[in-house]
Structure formats: structure tokens, C-alpha cells
Design a protein around this motif. Sequence first.
Motif, PDB file in Angstrom:
ATOM      1  N   MET A   1     -13.281  13.419 -17.578  1.00  0.00           N
ATOM      2  CA  MET A   1     -12.567  14.475 -16.865  1.00  0.00           C
ATOM      3  C   MET A   1     -11.798  15.372 -17.827  1.00  0.00           C
ATOM      4  O   MET A   1     -11.790  16.600 -17.685  1.00  0.00           O
ATOM      5  CB  MET A   1     -11.613  13.867 -15.830  1.00  0.00           C
ATOM      6  CG  MET A   1     -12.286  13.338 -14.601  1.00  0.00           C
ATOM      7  SD  MET A   1     -11.114  12.879 -13.304  1.00  0.00           S
ATOM      8  CE  MET A   1     -10.853  11.168 -13.720  1.00  0.00           C
TER       9      MET A   1
ATOM     10  N   THR B   1     -14.294  17.559 -19.719  1.00  0.00           N
ATOM     11  CA  THR B   1     -14.819  18.573 -18.798  1.00  0.00           C
ATOM     12  C   THR B   1     -13.808  19.687 -18.575  1.00  0.00           C
ATOM     13  O   THR B   1     -14.161  20.874 -18.549  1.00  0.00           O
ATOM     14  CB  THR B   1     -15.198  17.927 -17.451  1.00  0.00           C
ATOM     15  OG1 THR B   1     -16.163  16.899 -17.677  1.00  0.00           O
ATOM     16  CG2 THR B   1     -15.778  18.965 -16.489  1.00  0.00           C
ATOM     17  N   SER B   2     -12.541  19.321 -18.442  1.00  0.00           N
ATOM     18  CA  SER B   2     -11.504  20.338 -18.218  1.00  0.00           C
ATOM     19  C   SER B   2     -11.361  21.260 -19.421  1.00  0.00           C
ATOM     20  O   SER B   2     -11.074  22.450 -19.275  1.00  0.00           O
ATOM     21  CB  SER B   2     -10.161  19.673 -17.896  1.00  0.00           C
ATOM     22  OG  SER B   2      -9.600  19.064 -19.045  1.00  0.00           O
TER      23      SER B   2
ATOM     24  N   TYR C   1     -10.230  23.917 -10.704  1.00  0.00           N
ATOM     25  CA  TYR C   1     -10.576  22.503 -10.830  1.00  0.00           C
ATOM     26  C   TYR C   1     -10.406  21.940 -12.238  1.00  0.00           C
ATOM     27  O   TYR C   1     -10.191  20.742 -12.392  1.00  0.00           O
ATOM     28  CB  TYR C   1     -11.975  22.222 -10.290  1.00  0.00           C
ATOM     29  CG  TYR C   1     -13.136  22.697 -11.136  1.00  0.00           C
ATOM     30  CD1 TYR C   1     -13.590  21.952 -12.214  1.00  0.00           C
ATOM     31  CD2 TYR C   1     -13.800  23.872 -10.827  1.00  0.00           C
ATOM     32  CE1 TYR C   1     -14.669  22.376 -12.974  1.00  0.00           C
ATOM     33  CE2 TYR C   1     -14.876  24.295 -11.567  1.00  0.00           C
ATOM     34  CZ  TYR C   1     -15.304  23.550 -12.646  1.00  0.00           C
ATOM     35  OH  TYR C   1     -16.368  23.961 -13.394  1.00  0.00           O
ATOM     36  N   SER C   2     -10.482  22.757 -13.287  1.00  0.00           N
ATOM     37  CA  SER C   2     -10.241  22.234 -14.635  1.00  0.00           C
ATOM     38  C   SER C   2      -8.797  21.743 -14.763  1.00  0.00           C
ATOM     39  O   SER C   2      -8.534  20.693 -15.359  1.00  0.00           O
ATOM     40  CB  SER C   2     -10.531  23.306 -15.692  1.00  0.00           C
ATOM     41  OG  SER C   2     -11.891  23.646 -15.695  1.00  0.00           O
TER      42      SER C   2
ATOM     43  N   LEU D   1      -8.605  18.485 -12.812  1.00  0.00           N
ATOM     44  CA  LEU D   1      -9.198  17.374 -13.565  1.00  0.00           C
ATOM     45  C   LEU D   1      -8.234  16.851 -14.618  1.00  0.00           C
ATOM     46  O   LEU D   1      -8.110  15.632 -14.811  1.00  0.00           O
ATOM     47  CB  LEU D   1     -10.500  17.823 -14.231  1.00  0.00           C
ATOM     48  CG  LEU D   1     -11.729  17.974 -13.336  1.00  0.00           C
ATOM     49  CD1 LEU D   1     -12.892  18.532 -14.140  1.00  0.00           C
ATOM     50  CD2 LEU D   1     -12.104  16.646 -12.701  1.00  0.00           C
ATOM     51  N   CYS D   2      -7.556  17.752 -15.297  1.00  0.00           N
ATOM     52  CA  CYS D   2      -6.568  17.336 -16.309  1.00  0.00           C
ATOM     53  C   CYS D   2      -5.449  16.528 -15.663  1.00  0.00           C
ATOM     54  O   CYS D   2      -5.035  15.495 -16.190  1.00  0.00           O
ATOM     55  CB  CYS D   2      -6.016  18.573 -17.014  1.00  0.00           C
ATOM     56  SG  CYS D   2      -4.642  18.225 -18.132  1.00  0.00           S
TER      57      CYS D   2
ATOM     58  N   SER E   1      -6.754  13.091 -14.675  1.00  0.00           N
ATOM     59  CA  SER E   1      -6.974  12.273 -15.868  1.00  0.00           C
ATOM     60  C   SER E   1      -5.660  11.701 -16.400  1.00  0.00           C
ATOM     61  O   SER E   1      -5.571  10.515 -16.726  1.00  0.00           O
ATOM     62  CB  SER E   1      -7.665  13.110 -16.944  1.00  0.00           C
ATOM     63  OG  SER E   1      -7.792  12.384 -18.145  1.00  0.00           O
TER      64      SER E   1
END
Length: 199
Positions: A20, A23-24, A157-158, A161-162, A165
Motif C-alpha cells: 500500500m 502504491t501510494s 486514494y493514494s 492508502l498511506c 498503511s
Amino acid sequence: MTRMIVYSVALGVFVAATVMTITSILTPNWVTYTVSAENTNATFSHHMGLHQSCSSTADPNCRRFPDDDDCRGDQFFCSMWRSSGFLMSFATIVELATAVSFVVVMAGGKYKREEGWKLIGGLLLADAVIEFFGMGLIAYLFDHDQMFTVPGWKLDYSWILCTVSASVSVLLAIVLGTSAYLLPPEDDYEYLEDPIDDV
């Protein structure tokens, strides 16, 4: 003490959290602006990531961000944005060190499993602090910078996600610490049945 099964499950969850984080960093969806034209039903979108900015009307669609032109008018914005990018990259290094620590502790025998949760828990908390600070800088800019005063901007969404995580890292540190105190000691061997009693 923390058992092998606890470490194994924690490592699996941690790997998912690391994915995650990466990805972010790689996706340009930290802050997004979307607006639709009423007459043509066309939608304009602008996505900003830690290292690139993408627009539906630009050619090419994505470019490096923030660049010198972006920073000419607002050095504070650029410094904060770049600091967030640095912190997130640093978080991945801490996560790599954490993954190595998991492997060393799990392969190191009973004593390392008994004491290793302290090292892993510390690294997990350090990772969470770095990630929370990095995403906090973006949230601060989103709330206070004039670039985002136009309606239509949102944290995307980034950024989410951070946040997830970092939260998972905190949760894993708590689980490892709790299991170290609540679970009984792990034996290095199992008792065999006495064959004399079976006669």
C-alpha cells in the motif's frame, strides 16, 4: 511470548501494508480535482501525486511535479510537497529494514522470538510516525494552500492508502507487544507419551 504463528501472520499483513505504501508513492492520486462541463458532459480531471501531476487535457498527460515552474510562485508549497515525498520514500527504507527484522527474528530461534518483538515493534512505530507525518503535510497543504481553495479538490486514494498503511503498522506493533505478554512461553520440544504407561 510472541509465537511463530503471530510473527507469520504479522509479516503477511505487514507485506500488504508495504505494498500500500509503495502504491501510494507511485500513483499520482494524492489530491484530485474533477469537474464536469454542464453543456458537453465532458469531465476534466487533474491528479497530483508525490512526484508527478497528470491532467486529462495536458499533452503529455503526466509530468514531473513539482517542477521549477510550480515552485516559482510558492516555495513553501514546494518545500512541503517535496518533504512529504522524501518522508514516504524514507518510510519504504524503514519498511525494508522491518521486513528483514521479521525474517531474522523468525529464523533465530526461541530467544530471538521472545525478545525480537521489541525491535520489530519499534521499527513499525517509526514507520507509522514517518508515514503519518508525510501524509499530514499533504493534508495541511490541502486545508491551507490557496491552490486547493477552488471547489472540486479532494484527498484521493493514494493518501488513503498511506493512512491505512501507517495505521496497520501501529496495530501490528500493539499486537506483537500484547502477544509477548499474554501468550505463555513457547517450548523448544514436545513431551512424548511414556510407552510404559501404555502397557
